[in-house]
Write a protein that holds these residues in place. Structure first.
Motif, PDB file in Angstrom:
ATOM      1  N   ALA A   1      -7.047  30.485  13.281  1.00 14.21           N
ATOM      2  CA  ALA A   1      -6.684  30.328  11.873  1.00 14.21           C
ATOM      3  C   ALA A   1      -6.585  31.673  11.165  1.00 14.21           C
ATOM      4  O   ALA A   1      -5.740  31.856  10.268  1.00 14.21           O
ATOM      5  CB  ALA A   1      -7.706  29.442  11.172  1.00 14.21           C
TER       6      ALA A   1
ATOM      7  N   PRO B   1      -5.459  29.867   6.520  1.00  7.11           N
ATOM      8  CA  PRO B   1      -6.590  29.365   7.303  1.00  7.11           C
ATOM      9  C   PRO B   1      -7.214  28.091   6.737  1.00  7.11           C
ATOM     10  O   PRO B   1      -7.777  27.292   7.481  1.00  7.11           O
ATOM     11  CB  PRO B   1      -7.589  30.526   7.288  1.00  7.11           C
ATOM     12  CG  PRO B   1      -7.165  31.401   6.161  1.00  7.11           C
ATOM     13  CD  PRO B   1      -5.683  31.257   6.053  1.00  7.11           C
TER      14      PRO B   1
ATOM     15  N   PHE C   1      -5.489  24.969   8.258  1.00  6.99           N
ATOM     16  CA  PHE C   1      -5.443  25.060   9.713  1.00  6.99           C
ATOM     17  C   PHE C   1      -6.569  24.209  10.311  1.00  6.99           C
ATOM     18  O   PHE C   1      -7.699  24.235   9.821  1.00  6.99           O
ATOM     19  CB  PHE C   1      -5.635  26.517  10.135  1.00  6.99           C
ATOM     20  CG  PHE C   1      -5.348  26.799  11.585  1.00  6.99           C
ATOM     21  CD1 PHE C   1      -4.168  27.414  11.963  1.00  6.99           C
ATOM     22  CD2 PHE C   1      -6.262  26.466  12.581  1.00  6.99           C
ATOM     23  CE1 PHE C   1      -3.892  27.688  13.298  1.00  6.99           C
ATOM     24  CE2 PHE C   1      -6.007  26.726  13.911  1.00  6.99           C
ATOM     25  CZ  PHE C   1      -4.818  27.346  14.275  1.00  6.99           C
TER      26      PHE C   1
END
Length: 292
Positions: free
Chosen positions: A128, A134, A137
């Motif tokens: 990520a 992130p 993710f």
């Protein structure tokens, strides 16, 4: 959470084509990507053969199959990912390759699209961190073969937000998968238990405790396993088993996760299982024959 309707899948191998298969049957439009037309053609042939088998067993109707096949679009570029809501990476179990794919995906998919990896062992947080999102993710670890296996491991990275997690649960439910939550530690739950068992079976072979046939027979009849550990290793791919053991060994720094030298030797020889025609069994004849 935005409605998920279009899915991108990177990788048309045994995991990627299986993911595309179940997504298309669930009514999603699917963009399937791989590096070559040959890989995409082979992936689509596998999907068609597996769906045909489902039709013959009355699992799905012929109409279901026709509609699902029409929902899958293939390409060697990521151009078709420009309107996907969720992109799933299902490439080989190598961190560098996956990181490179996600960097490309960040440029190809919409800014609000979710990203997922089908990794069977690599840190979700680490993957990520190579992306621009992130928090959007997540790890979605499907089991092989995807159309048959009911489990999906859901793994949140350190930054994964609640919206992404809820998207994953809703997505799994639509695919009729049962989810289990795993923490972001090397190999998660299934492979943390399964692959060291396979590695130990290879050690038993390496040390002469038993032959390929005796080890597999012992575990099938003595532990009621549907498939012996060496036969299962061939099915998974010895290269994948080795990669998972290396992630466990590197990530946990415990000698009990040291890959067996014989497993390494088979991978070096290119004898990585069914997909190569040889592994712990030789599949080139009418019936599998043990290679040791």
């Amino acid at each position: 959470m935005s409605e998920i309707a279009r899915i991108g899948v990177v990788g048309a191998g045994q995991m990627g084509n299986g993911i595309a298969h179940v997504c298309a049957l669930a009514g999603y439009d699917v963009h399937l990507n791989d590096i070559s037309e040959d890989a995409l053609s082979a992936g689509m042939q596998t999907i068609e053969a597996n769906m045909t088998r489902q039709v013959s067993r009355d699992v799905i109707s012929h109409e279901d199959m026709t509609k699902a096949m029409s929902r899958i679009h293939t390409s060697t570029s990521l151009d078709g990912f420009s309107d996907v809501h969720l992109a799933i990476e299902a490439a080989t179990e190598k961190r560098e390759i996956k990181e490179s794919i996600f960097k490309s995906l960040c440029d190809a998919v919409p800014a609000n699209a979710y990203l997922a990896t089908n990794t069977s062992s690599i840190s979700i947080t680490r993957l990520a961190a190579t992306t621009d999102r992130p928090e959007k993710f997540i790890g979605l670890h499907f089991m092989n073969p995807v159309p048959l296996m009911k489990l999906m491991e859901v793994i949140r990275g350190l930054a994964t937000d609640q919206d992404t997690y809820e998207m994953a649960l809703a997505f799994a439910k639509r695919l009729e998968k049962t989810t289990t939550n795993a923490e972001d530690y090397p190999a998660f739950i299934v492979n943390r238990v399964l692959v060291p068992m396979i590695n130990e079976a290879v050690y038993a072979l390496y040390e002469g405790v038993g032959t390929v046939d005796s080890i597999d027979t012992a575990m099938k009849l003595g532990a009621n396993h549907p498939m012996g550990p060496l036969q299962l290793a061939d099915f998974i791919g010895l290269d994948t088993c080795l990669s998972i053991m290396q992630v466990l060994h590197d990530g946990l720094a415990d000698t009990k996760y040291r890959p067996c030298p014989l497993l390494v030797k088979y991978v070096e020889a290119g004898w990585v299982g069914r997909k190569a025609g040889r592994g712990f069994y030789d599949y080139r004849g009418d019936a599998p024959v043990p290679t040791r």
